[in-house]
Design an enzyme around this catalytic site. Structure first.
Site, PDB file in Angstrom:
ATOM      1  CG  HIS A 118     -27.202 -13.389  28.603  1.00  0.00           C
ATOM      2  ND1 HIS A 118     -28.516 -12.378  29.638  1.00  0.00           N
ATOM      3  CD2 HIS A 118     -27.375 -12.656  27.730  1.00  0.00           C
ATOM      4  CE1 HIS A 118     -27.990 -11.849  28.756  1.00  0.00           C
ATOM      5  NE2 HIS A 118     -27.567 -11.759  28.092  1.00  0.00           N
ATOM      6  CG  ASP A 119     -29.481 -14.863  32.737  1.00  0.00           C
ATOM      7  OD1 ASP A 119     -28.643 -15.637  34.141  1.00  0.00           O
ATOM      8  OD2 ASP A 119     -27.981 -14.099  32.320  1.00  0.00           O
ATOM      9  N   GLY A 136     -32.145 -12.834  24.940  1.00  0.00           N
ATOM     10  CA  GLY A 136     -31.518 -13.102  27.146  1.00  0.00           C
ATOM     11  C   GLY A 136     -32.741 -13.122  27.210  1.00  0.00           C
TER      12      GLY A 136
END
Length: 255
Positions: A118-119, A136
């Site tokens: 994520h991200d 992440g």
């Protein structure tokens, strides 16, 4: 170009000349551009945004929810640029409230089993080796080469034109233009062959080399080394990038 054995949600937006093989699953809230090839058993899930000219191999999963217990179902995206090769079983999770999106740029090769958490932000022209795992909010700048089975700690930043040895793990930033390897991971010289292949002039490579001699071999602390480089080196985009990268590093750089 869409197999009758594929599932494409009626709200998904599909561009022109897109080839969708049997057993592909494409969710709602998905946008796919032109000239993409999506092979059998790939899953393009909610929040995916895919540009043009990509090839997505069997078993890839794009846009799955983050593996982050802070995720509460917020709207977010997984965004893929143009002309990427996304090989078998690659997973690219969508973003969280932290940044809202995971981004893979243009002209990248993500080999089998790569995980982009994520991200994360992967730039352009990168090669990521088999089974490499990115935690992440990592950032990889353009034209980095990351070998197989590399483990990246969350929030790490990898500079442009680096070469990272297979099997490494790291929790600090890797500054641009270098080779990182050994166990534990360490500065292993500059990526001379890679820089020559990318068309860097010999005098530019020599300046980069001399800058890293000061950073890693002069005995000065990081602040002193950067000050010495600023005082003694002619300004150039490459030297400015090195100084800015290291000065802005929140986790510190590998030694």
């Amino acid at each position: 170009m869409i197999s009758p054995l594929a599932y494409v949600h009626p709200e998904a937006k599909i561009g022109e000349n897109v080839e969708i093989a049997p057993f592909v699953f494409i969710d709602k809230n998905v946008v796919i551009g032109d000239n993409n090839k999506i092979m059998a058993n790939a899953n393009i899930l909610y929040g995916s945004r895919i540009g043009n000219g990509n090839t997505i191999f069997p078993g890839a999963v794009i846009g799955a929810i983050p593996q982050d217990l802070k995720f509460r179902g917020e709207e977010s995206t997984a965004e893929i640029g143009d002309n990427n090769l996304i090989r078998e079983n690659v997973t690219i999770n969508r973003g969280t409230a932290a940044k809202g999106r995971t981004i893979v740029g243009n002209n990248n090769l993500l080999m089998e089993g790569v995980h982009v958490a994520h991200d994360a932000l992967v730039g352009n022209g990168c090669i990521i080796g088999n089974s490499t795992k990115m935690a992440g909010e990592i950032v990889i700048d353009d034209n980095a080469i990351v070998s197989a089975n590399v483990l990246m700690h969350q929030f790490c930043h990898v500079g442009s034109h680096v070469m990272i040895q297979g099997g490494c793990r790291f929790s600090k930033d890797i500054p641009p233009y270098i080779i990182a390897g050994r166990e534990p991971i360490a500065f292993s010289g500059i990526n001379i062959i890679g820089l020559r292949r990318r068309g860097f002039a010999n005098e530019v490579i020599e300046n980069i080399h001399n800058a890293y001699r000061i950073i890693y071999q002069s005995g000065l602390n990081t602040t002193e080394a950067l000050k010495k480089i600023e005082d003694e080196f002619e300004k150039s985009p490459e030297i400015d990038y090195i100084i800015g990268f290291i000065r802005n590093s929140e986790r510190g750089i590998i030694k």
